[in-house]
Structure formats: C-alpha cells, structure tokens
Write a protein that holds these residues in place. Structure first.
Motif, PDB file in Angstrom:
ATOM      1  N   UNK A  75      14.900  -2.568   1.405  1.00 25.81           N
ATOM      2  CA  UNK A  75      13.627  -2.344   2.096  1.00 25.81           C
ATOM      3  C   UNK A  75      13.777  -1.373   3.260  1.00 25.81           C
ATOM      4  N   UNK A  76      14.999  -0.934   3.524  1.00 19.77           N
ATOM      5  CA  UNK A  76      15.241  -0.004   4.621  1.00 19.77           C
ATOM      6  C   UNK A  76      15.237  -0.664   5.982  1.00 19.77           C
ATOM      7  N   UNK A  77      15.507  -1.951   6.016  1.00 19.66           N
ATOM      8  CA  UNK A  77      15.515  -2.703   7.275  1.00 19.66           C
ATOM      9  C   UNK A  77      16.919  -2.723   7.859  1.00 19.66           C
ATOM     10  N   UNK A  78      17.104  -2.038   8.960  1.00 17.43           N
ATOM     11  CA  UNK A  78      18.395  -2.080   9.664  1.00 17.43           C
ATOM     12  C   UNK A  78      18.473  -3.362  10.484  1.00 17.43           C
ATOM     13  N   UNK A  79      17.376  -3.689  11.148  1.00 17.23           N
ATOM     14  CA  UNK A  79      17.275  -4.907  11.959  1.00 17.23           C
ATOM     15  C   UNK A  79      16.311  -5.858  11.264  1.00 17.23           C
ATOM     16  N   UNK A  80      16.698  -7.105  11.163  1.00 15.73           N
ATOM     17  CA  UNK A  80      15.831  -8.084  10.514  1.00 15.73           C
ATOM     18  C   UNK A  80      16.171  -9.479  11.018  1.00 15.73           C
ATOM     19  N   UNK A  81      15.277 -10.398  10.720  1.00 17.22           N
ATOM     20  CA  UNK A  81      15.467 -11.804  11.082  1.00 17.22           C
ATOM     21  C   UNK A  81      15.451 -12.626   9.803  1.00 17.22           C
ATOM     22  N   UNK A  82      16.340 -13.609   9.708  1.00 14.72           N
ATOM     23  CA  UNK A  82      16.386 -14.540   8.584  1.00 14.72           C
ATOM     24  C   UNK A  82      16.268 -15.943   9.155  1.00 14.72           C
ATOM     25  N   UNK A 101      12.668 -13.721   5.439  1.00 15.48           N
ATOM     26  CA  UNK A 101      13.324 -12.462   5.782  1.00 15.48           C
ATOM     27  C   UNK A 101      12.236 -11.566   6.358  1.00 15.48           C
ATOM     28  N   UNK A 102      12.347 -11.256   7.646  1.00 17.18           N
ATOM     29  CA  UNK A 102      11.304 -10.490   8.322  1.00 17.18           C
ATOM     30  C   UNK A 102      11.902  -9.292   9.035  1.00 17.18           C
ATOM     31  N   UNK A 103      11.178  -8.194   8.979  1.00 13.42           N
ATOM     32  CA  UNK A 103      11.614  -6.992   9.664  1.00 13.42           C
ATOM     33  C   UNK A 103      10.472  -6.006   9.794  1.00 13.42           C
ATOM     34  N   UNK A 104      10.788  -4.884  10.423  1.00 16.69           N
ATOM     35  CA  UNK A 104       9.784  -3.844  10.591  1.00 16.69           C
ATOM     36  C   UNK A 104       9.068  -3.901  11.925  1.00 16.69           C
ATOM     37  N   UNK A 105       9.454  -4.833  12.767  1.00 13.71           N
ATOM     38  CA  UNK A 105       8.929  -4.904  14.131  1.00 13.71           C
ATOM     39  C   UNK A 105       9.981  -5.554  15.014  1.00 13.71           C
ATOM     40  N   UNK A 106       9.789  -5.427  16.317  1.00 14.25           N
ATOM     41  CA  UNK A 106      10.707  -6.049  17.265  1.00 14.25           C
ATOM     42  C   UNK A 106      10.384  -7.542  17.376  1.00 14.25           C
ATOM     43  N   UNK A 107      11.412  -8.365  17.411  1.00 15.98           N
ATOM     44  CA  UNK A 107      11.255  -9.811  17.556  1.00 15.98           C
ATOM     45  C   UNK A 107      11.790 -10.243  18.906  1.00 15.98           C
ATOM     46  N   UNK A 108      11.071 -11.097  19.558  1.00 12.98           N
ATOM     47  CA  UNK A 108      11.491 -11.671  20.835  1.00 12.98           C
ATOM     48  C   UNK A 108      11.381 -13.185  20.720  1.00 12.98           C
ATOM     49  N   UNK A 109      12.230 -13.879  21.435  1.00 14.39           N
ATOM     50  CA  UNK A 109      12.104 -15.336  21.513  1.00 14.39           C
ATOM     51  C   UNK A 109      11.114 -15.644  22.618  1.00 14.39           C
ATOM     52  N   UNK A 110      10.199 -16.558  22.389  1.00  9.88           N
ATOM     53  CA  UNK A 110       9.247 -16.894  23.475  1.00  9.88           C
ATOM     54  C   UNK A 110       9.967 -17.548  24.646  1.00  9.88           C
TER      55      UNK A 110
END
Length: 112
Positions: A75-82, A101-110
């Motif tokens: 999917x071309x995701x260098x950074x991702x969350x599982x 499996x999520x990617x394509x945006x920046x993820x932050x912990x609340x």
C-alpha cells in the motif's frame, strides 16, 4: 462460528473488499475507516480475541504480523499502526480476533 460476521467473510458467505488472502488469513478494507488506509486482518480460524489465542496459535499470530508488514509495503505505507483490541472495554466490537492496519495519516496517543 455460524453467527460470526468475520467467519462469514473468511469463508466467502459475506462479500468484502479483500486485498489479501491465503489459507490462514484474510485482509479486507474496513467499512468504517479511521485512516486513509484502514485494513482488517483476520485469521480464518475463529479465535475470539488475542487473550483467547493458545500456544498452538503462535505461528498464526506471527504470520499475521508478517502479512501486515507485506500489506503495508504494497500500500506504500512507510509508517503505519497495527492494533488488536482485546475485549469490549478496549473497543473490540466483533469477537473474532482481528488487527487494524492503519496508515496514511499521523497518529498521536491522546493525552490522559
């Protein structure tokens, strides 16, 4: 399990946008995506959640991790969350082990 929606997807009874499938795993697009790329990865074998996995599932769990990395690369995701939610209190709504499996945006912990 006869009433499990993910079992029905895995055995072809319910249609899904499948992007990866082998004899042990199925990966498909989430119907309610929380990121530009949001894929669910499930084992074909019904396991309720991660806490329900047994020692004999170790190879299967490792295969899920490797499939996630392969799918992310495709999917071309260098950074991702599982993520695997375990139990209702953690946000699990379908009681068949699945990984987001999520990617394509920046993820932050609340902040908490």
């Amino acid at each position: 399990m006869s009433d499990c929606i993910f079992c029905k997807i895995a055995n072809g009874e319910i249609q899904a946008q499948i992007i990866y499938q082998d004899e042990d795993l199925v990966a498909f697009k989430d119907l309610n995506p929380q990121a530009p790329s949001h894929i669910l990865i499930i084992p074909v074998k019904h396991i309720e959640n991660l806490a329900g996995a047994q020692e004999q599932d170790a190879l299967l769990l490792g295969k899920i991790q490797l499939a996630a990395a392969k799918i992310a690369k495709e999917l071309g995701l260098k950074d991702f969350r599982l993520v695997a939610n375990n139990g209702k209190g953690a946000g699990q709504s379908v009681f068949h082990l699945h990984y987001h499996l999520m990617g394509g945006r920046r993820f932050l912990w609340p902040a908490g």
